[in-house]
Design an enzyme around this catalytic site. Sequence first.
Site, PDB file in Angstrom:
ATOM      1  N   SER A  46       0.842  -1.200   0.000  1.00 29.00           N
ATOM      2  CA  SER A  46       0.000   0.000   0.000  1.00 29.00           C
ATOM      3  C   SER A  46       0.875   1.246   0.000  1.00 29.00           C
ATOM      4  O   SER A  46       2.054   1.196   0.352  1.00 29.00           O
ATOM      5  CB  SER A  46      -0.847  -0.079   1.292  1.00 29.00           C
ATOM      6  OG  SER A  46      -1.424   1.141   1.625  1.00 29.00           O
ATOM      7  N   ILE A  48       3.179   4.367   0.157  1.00 32.73           N
ATOM      8  CA  ILE A  48       4.558   4.721  -0.190  1.00 32.73           C
ATOM      9  C   ILE A  48       5.386   3.477  -0.520  1.00 32.73           C
ATOM     10  O   ILE A  48       6.185   3.477  -1.460  1.00 32.73           O
ATOM     11  CB  ILE A  48       5.189   5.517   0.975  1.00 32.73           C
ATOM     12  CG1 ILE A  48       4.444   6.846   1.146  1.00 32.73           C
ATOM     13  CG2 ILE A  48       6.680   5.759   0.744  1.00 32.73           C
ATOM     14  CD1 ILE A  48       4.721   7.553   2.460  1.00 32.73           C
ATOM     15  N   SER A 166       9.433  10.024   9.674  1.00 29.58           N
ATOM     16  CA  SER A 166       8.389  11.015   9.390  1.00 29.58           C
ATOM     17  C   SER A 166       8.852  12.378   9.883  1.00 29.58           C
ATOM     18  O   SER A 166       9.565  12.472  10.898  1.00 29.58           O
ATOM     19  CB  SER A 166       7.115  10.612  10.132  1.00 29.58           C
ATOM     20  OG  SER A 166       6.245  11.707  10.232  1.00 29.58           O
ATOM     21  N   TYR A 192       3.547   7.819  17.877  1.00 28.13           N
ATOM     22  CA  TYR A 192       4.103   7.630  16.517  1.00 28.13           C
ATOM     23  C   TYR A 192       5.323   8.537  16.322  1.00 28.13           C
ATOM     24  O   TYR A 192       6.359   8.093  15.810  1.00 28.13           O
ATOM     25  CB  TYR A 192       2.993   7.966  15.526  1.00 28.13           C
ATOM     26  CG  TYR A 192       3.393   8.052  14.074  1.00 28.13           C
ATOM     27  CD1 TYR A 192       3.470   6.911  13.277  1.00 28.13           C
ATOM     28  CD2 TYR A 192       3.636   9.293  13.468  1.00 28.13           C
ATOM     29  CE1 TYR A 192       3.796   7.001  11.931  1.00 28.13           C
ATOM     30  CE2 TYR A 192       3.958   9.393  12.120  1.00 28.13           C
ATOM     31  CZ  TYR A 192       4.042   8.245  11.358  1.00 28.13           C
ATOM     32  OH  TYR A 192       4.365   8.334  10.021  1.00 28.13           O
ATOM     33  N   LYS A 196       9.135   7.485  15.404  1.00 32.09           N
ATOM     34  CA  LYS A 196       9.827   7.980  14.210  1.00 32.09           C
ATOM     35  C   LYS A 196      11.147   8.644  14.613  1.00 32.09           C
ATOM     36  O   LYS A 196      12.117   8.597  13.872  1.00 32.09           O
ATOM     37  CB  LYS A 196       8.909   8.930  13.434  1.00 32.09           C
ATOM     38  CG  LYS A 196       7.693   8.215  12.846  1.00 32.09           C
ATOM     39  CD  LYS A 196       8.098   7.269  11.728  1.00 32.09           C
ATOM     40  CE  LYS A 196       7.114   6.193  11.421  1.00 32.09           C
ATOM     41  NZ  LYS A 196       7.529   5.313  10.323  1.00 32.09           N
ATOM     42  N   THR A 227      -2.024   8.574   1.172  1.00 31.72           N
ATOM     43  CA  THR A 227      -1.987   7.111   1.209  1.00 31.72           C
ATOM     44  C   THR A 227      -3.179   6.590   2.015  1.00 31.72           C
ATOM     45  O   THR A 227      -3.749   7.328   2.836  1.00 31.72           O
ATOM     46  CB  THR A 227      -0.702   6.593   1.900  1.00 31.72           C
ATOM     47  OG1 THR A 227      -0.743   7.025   3.275  1.00 31.72           O
ATOM     48  CG2 THR A 227       0.551   7.113   1.234  1.00 31.72           C
TER      49      THR A 227
HETATM   50  N1  LIG Z   1       1.594   9.075   4.352  1.00 35.03           N
HETATM   51  C1  LIG Z   1       2.308  10.020   4.928  1.00 35.03           C
HETATM   52  O1  LIG Z   1       2.012  11.224   4.814  1.00 35.03           O
HETATM   53  C2  LIG Z   1       3.539   9.650   5.720  1.00 35.03           C
HETATM   54  C3  LIG Z   1       4.252  10.710   6.308  1.00 35.03           C
HETATM   55  C4  LIG Z   1       5.399  10.405   7.029  1.00 35.03           C
HETATM   56  C5  LIG Z   1       5.814   9.096   7.155  1.00 35.03           C
HETATM   57  N2  LIG Z   1       5.094   8.085   6.598  1.00 35.03           N
HETATM   58  C6  LIG Z   1       5.597   6.717   6.785  1.00 35.03           C
HETATM   59  O2  LIG Z   1       5.599   6.040   5.554  1.00 35.03           O
HETATM   60  C7  LIG Z   1       5.467   4.638   5.782  1.00 35.03           C
HETATM   61  C8  LIG Z   1       4.384   4.088   4.870  1.00 35.03           C
HETATM   62  O3  LIG Z   1       3.164   4.683   5.239  1.00 35.03           O
HETATM   63  P1  LIG Z   1       1.931   4.892   4.238  1.00 35.03           P
HETATM   64  O4  LIG Z   1       1.444   6.270   4.444  1.00 35.03           O
HETATM   65  O5  LIG Z   1       2.280   4.416   2.885  1.00 35.03           O
HETATM   66  O6  LIG Z   1       0.869   3.936   4.954  1.00 35.03           O
HETATM   67  P2  LIG Z   1      -0.029   2.704   4.441  1.00 35.03           P
HETATM   68  O7  LIG Z   1      -0.683   3.048   3.163  1.00 35.03           O
HETATM   69  O8  LIG Z   1      -0.905   2.365   5.597  1.00 35.03           O
HETATM   70  O9  LIG Z   1       1.045   1.560   4.253  1.00 35.03           O
HETATM   71  C9  LIG Z   1       1.604   0.940   5.366  1.00 35.03           C
HETATM   72  C10 LIG Z   1       2.160  -0.397   4.964  1.00 35.03           C
HETATM   73  O10 LIG Z   1       2.715  -1.035   6.124  1.00 35.03           O
HETATM   74  C11 LIG Z   1       2.194  -2.352   6.185  1.00 35.03           C
HETATM   75  N3  LIG Z   1       2.150  -2.846   7.563  1.00 35.03           N
HETATM   76  C12 LIG Z   1       1.580  -2.262   8.648  1.00 35.03           C
HETATM   77  N4  LIG Z   1       1.729  -3.050   9.728  1.00 35.03           N
HETATM   78  C13 LIG Z   1       2.395  -4.143   9.322  1.00 35.03           C
HETATM   79  C14 LIG Z   1       2.833  -5.328   9.957  1.00 35.03           C
HETATM   80  N5  LIG Z   1       2.610  -5.538  11.271  1.00 35.03           N
HETATM   81  N6  LIG Z   1       3.501  -6.250   9.243  1.00 35.03           N
HETATM   82  C15 LIG Z   1       3.728  -6.072   7.912  1.00 35.03           C
HETATM   83  N7  LIG Z   1       3.321  -4.981   7.251  1.00 35.03           N
HETATM   84  C16 LIG Z   1       2.671  -4.031   7.936  1.00 35.03           C
HETATM   85  C17 LIG Z   1       0.808  -2.252   5.582  1.00 35.03           C
HETATM   86  O11 LIG Z   1       0.343  -3.543   5.232  1.00 35.03           O
HETATM   87  P3  LIG Z   1      -1.223  -3.919   5.137  1.00 35.03           P
HETATM   88  O12 LIG Z   1      -1.612  -3.696   3.693  1.00 35.03           O
HETATM   89  O13 LIG Z   1      -1.261  -5.347   5.526  1.00 35.03           O
HETATM   90  O14 LIG Z   1      -1.963  -3.035   6.087  1.00 35.03           O
HETATM   91  C18 LIG Z   1       1.100  -1.346   4.391  1.00 35.03           C
HETATM   92  O15 LIG Z   1       1.673  -2.088   3.346  1.00 35.03           O
HETATM   93  C19 LIG Z   1       5.180   4.461   7.256  1.00 35.03           C
HETATM   94  O16 LIG Z   1       6.349   4.096   7.946  1.00 35.03           O
HETATM   95  C20 LIG Z   1       4.733   5.853   7.684  1.00 35.03           C
HETATM   96  O17 LIG Z   1       5.018   6.092   9.034  1.00 35.03           O
HETATM   97  C21 LIG Z   1       3.950   8.338   5.892  1.00 35.03           C
END
Ligand SMILES: NC(=O)c1ccc[n+]([C@@H]2O[C@H](COP(=O)([O-])OP(=O)(O)OC[C@H]3O[C@@H](n4cnc5c(N)ncnc54)[C@H](OP(=O)(O)O)[C@@H]3O)[C@@H](O)[C@H]2O)c1
Length: 307
Positions: A46, A48, A166, A192, A196, A227
Amino acid sequence: MHALDRALDLTVVPGYTRLGYSVRSRWWDELPRMDGRVVLVSGATSGIGLAAATALAGLGARVQIIARNEQRGERAREQSGAERVWECDVSSMRSVRELARRFREEHSELDVLVNNAGVLPAERSLSEEGHELALATNVLGPFLLTGLLVPALEAAAPSSIVNVSSGGMYTARLGVNDLQTERRSYDGGAVYARHKRAQVVLSELWAERLNPHGVAVHSMHPGWVDTPGLERSLPRFHRLMKPALRSPEEGADTIVWLAATKRPGGGFWHDRERRPTHLLRRTRESDEERARLWSECLRLTGLELPS
Ligand SMILES: NC(=O)c1ccc[n+]([C@@H]2O[C@H](COP(=O)([O-])OP(=O)(O)OC[C@H]3O[C@@H](n4cnc5c(N)ncnc54)[C@H](OP(=O)(O)O)[C@@H]3O)[C@@H](O)[C@H]2O)c1
């Protein structure tokens, strides 16, 4: 360009949104090919992580996806062009150990490890081993996976690790006195941000240890990215900021750039530039707190490292 980049960074909102990306990316070079290099990406079902896996596969890398759900993993593999799915729940130390064991049976070398999976739950819950779930997912699982894959990373040197943190970590001190959030009330966003922050500190500590063996250890932040995870965890923020949010591809760019360019050493990165790790004096941690974080991670994961 440099002054404009700094101004965007210090004013936060424009820098973290798609505006920052579109201004900075005008100056960027095309990425080198990664043909045949083995890259393992967590959280690639999913957001990023999926975008990073797709871009890395597009550069020719042999992308390995970590997914906790087989169906979602298979769908992501087809969508991204990845080579293989490895089932693993990164919040479970048992599952991480099993993944590392199986992975090392098939691969003696790993060129890039991307620790991207992350969660921001609203409420406190426990992992199967009784760790606070977000800590286990954001910090302990990636720490253990890194430690268990060190031999494969060293065998592929020059190799690298990219930890996805983050910008939220700028608000947080290292919460090493209450890592499992047992004593204070559970505020998902604050917890969180502490995780981070811990990822950035652990990246620096891994870099000290692994750089002499040819393994670079970077952390980065993607900005604010549209996301499923952001929409689920921070629905109001997501609604308000939606028009300005980056695409997952834009958020993943610096991960892919760090992986493809084999940048040595380490550092905290955003939009292909090194960024400060603190903006506020109150968030600074002591050497003693850093050392305690490391030893707590060893204790909680049971990781044993050669001295
Ligand atoms: N979006 C933003 O604005 C933002 C900003 C700063 C940092 N980030 C960081 O970017 C990273 C990706 O976030 P995202 O926004 O792309 O979120 P996302 O769409 O929720 O993707 C998160 C991913 O992590 C996987 N995951 C969660 N728990 C898990 C577990 N226990 N075991 C294996 N896989 C697991 C999810 O798998 P499932 O499909 O099984 O749920 C999904 O593939 C994270 O570390 C987040 O902190 C995001």
